[in-house]
Design a protein around this motif. Structure first.
Motif, short mmCIF file in Angstrom:
data_model
loop_
_atom_site.label_atom_id
_atom_site.label_comp_id
_atom_site.label_asym_id
_atom_site.label_seq_id
_atom_site.Cartn_x
_atom_site.Cartn_y
_atom_site.Cartn_z
N LYS A 65 0.88 -1.05 -0.11
CA LYS A 65 -0.01 -0.14 0.13
C LYS A 65 0.95 1.25 0.04
CE LYS A 65 -4.41 -1.99 1.93
NZ LYS A 65 -5.20 -1.87 3.00
N VAL A 66 1.94 1.50 0.76
CA VAL A 66 2.77 2.55 0.71
C VAL A 66 3.18 2.83 -0.63
CG1 VAL A 66 5.13 3.28 1.54
CG2 VAL A 66 3.58 2.35 3.28
N TRP A 67 3.69 1.69 -1.44
CA TRP A 67 4.29 1.93 -2.43
C TRP A 67 3.66 2.02 -3.83
CZ3 TRP A 67 8.82 3.85 -2.54
CH2 TRP A 67 10.02 3.66 -1.36
N PHE A 68 2.60 1.36 -3.80
CA PHE A 68 1.56 1.47 -5.03
C PHE A 68 0.58 2.41 -4.82
CE2 PHE A 68 3.74 -2.69 -5.83
CZ PHE A 68 4.28 -2.43 -7.19
N HIS A 69 -0.23 2.12 -3.72
CA HIS A 69 -1.32 2.90 -3.46
C HIS A 69 -1.26 4.34 -3.10
CE1 HIS A 69 -2.47 -1.29 -2.74
NE2 HIS A 69 -3.73 -0.94 -2.91
N ALA A 70 -0.21 4.54 -2.07
CA ALA A 70 0.16 5.75 -1.62
C ALA A 70 1.30 6.59 -2.45
CB ALA A 70 0.84 5.89 -0.34
N SER A 71 2.32 6.16 -2.96
CA SER A 71 3.36 6.58 -3.57
C SER A 71 3.07 6.71 -5.12
CB SER A 71 4.64 5.88 -3.61
OG SER A 71 5.16 5.88 -2.36
N TRP A 109 -2.31 -6.61 -3.19
CA TRP A 109 -1.54 -6.72 -4.25
C TRP A 109 -2.64 -6.73 -5.69
CZ3 TRP A 109 -0.03 -12.74 -3.99
CH2 TRP A 109 0.29 -13.45 -5.27
N ALA A 110 -3.72 -7.05 -5.56
CA ALA A 110 -4.47 -7.01 -7.00
C ALA A 110 -4.71 -5.64 -7.18
CB ALA A 110 -5.83 -7.62 -6.65
N GLU A 111 -4.87 -4.75 -5.98
CA GLU A 111 -5.18 -3.08 -6.19
C GLU A 111 -3.61 -2.74 -6.71
OE1 GLU A 111 -6.59 -2.19 -2.64
OE2 GLU A 111 -8.95 -2.59 -3.15
N ALA A 112 -2.62 -3.19 -6.13
CA ALA A 112 -1.22 -2.67 -6.67
C ALA A 112 -1.09 -2.92 -8.27
CB ALA A 112 -0.13 -3.35 -5.86
N ASP A 113 -1.39 -4.14 -8.66
CA ASP A 113 -1.46 -4.55 -10.02
C ASP A 113 -2.26 -3.52 -10.88
OD1 ASP A 113 0.91 -6.22 -9.49
OD2 ASP A 113 -0.80 -8.19 -9.63
N GLU A 114 -3.53 -3.38 -10.48
CA GLU A 114 -4.41 -2.42 -11.28
C GLU A 114 -3.72 -1.02 -11.22
OE1 GLU A 114 -8.30 -2.45 -9.80
OE2 GLU A 114 -8.35 -4.56 -9.59
N ILE A 115 -3.29 -0.56 -10.07
CA ILE A 115 -2.64 0.62 -10.22
C ILE A 115 -1.51 0.84 -11.07
CG2 ILE A 115 -1.36 2.39 -8.55
CD1 ILE A 115 -2.96 1.57 -6.26
N ALA A 116 -0.64 -0.22 -10.86
CA ALA A 116 0.73 -0.26 -11.61
C ALA A 116 0.51 -0.30 -13.22
CB ALA A 116 1.61 -1.17 -11.37
N ALA A 117 -0.61 -1.06 -13.69
CA ALA A 117 -0.94 -1.09 -14.91
C ALA A 117 -1.11 0.24 -15.76
CB ALA A 117 -2.18 -2.03 -15.16
N ALA A 118 -1.56 1.26 -15.19
CA ALA A 118 -1.76 2.48 -15.78
C ALA A 118 -0.56 3.27 -16.09
CB ALA A 118 -2.52 3.29 -14.97
N TYR A 119 0.72 2.73 -15.49
CA TYR A 119 1.80 3.63 -15.63
C TYR A 119 2.99 2.75 -16.35
CZ TYR A 119 0.11 6.41 -11.83
OH TYR A 119 -1.08 7.04 -10.98
#
Length: 168
Positions: A65-71, A109-119
């Protein structure tokens, strides 16, 4: 672990495919830290710190959450329901169970993958102490951190299952 190593299937993949595969493999190793443990075993502390199998997995929920959701996505720690201090992410509550912590981890983890996919790998993220830094750096850092914590978990599992059986 419940699935094959993805990194073995990406020997000639793109940089992103390889980073995502190694991250996936280490996430699976983290899930394996709790595999087959009872609630008592998962909470068993065998070192002076707060580290136990369950707290390792709870901590990596925080890490994701710190690295994907927050940062990367720009959400606040308060909004995410995670502590400001990393040290606090190791604390277990009576409500933390193997099932609940694993569910939280899989969701993060699933949400992190969704977030990262846009970048793209070169897109920048901000961190409370570091930054700007690239998504590539976040992937590399997460691979390193999860591998380290999975190794801690492996040692604790060995102590739990075989601690009284090693020779002198």
């Amino acid at each position: 672990m419940t699935d094959d190593y993805r990194s073995e299937a990406t020997l000639t993949g793109s940089e992103r495919e390889q980073l995502e595969a190694f991250l996936h493999d280490n996430r699976q190793a983290i899930v394996g830290v709790l595999e087959g443990l009872t609630e008592e075993q998962a909470r068993r502390r065998l070192v002076p710190s707060l580290t136990c199998p369950l707290s390792i997995v709870k901590h990596v929920v925080f890490v994701e959450k710190v690295w994907f959701h927050a940062s990367l996505a720009g959400r606040t720690r308060g909004e995410l329901g995670i502590p400001e201090a990393a040290e606090e992410s190791w604390y277990l509550t009576p409500d933390d169970t193997v099932e609940s912590v694993l569910a939280s981890y899989r969701l993060a983890w699933a949400e992190a993958d969704e977030i990262a996919a846009a970048y793209s790998l070169d897109d920048l993220a901000l961190h409370n102490r570091r930054g700007p830094l690239t998504l590539r750096w976040i992937y590399a850092h997460l691979i390193e951190e999860l591998a380290r914590h999975a190794g801690h978990g492996d040692i604790l599992r060995e102590q739990i299952f075989h601690g009284d059986n090693f020779g002198s």
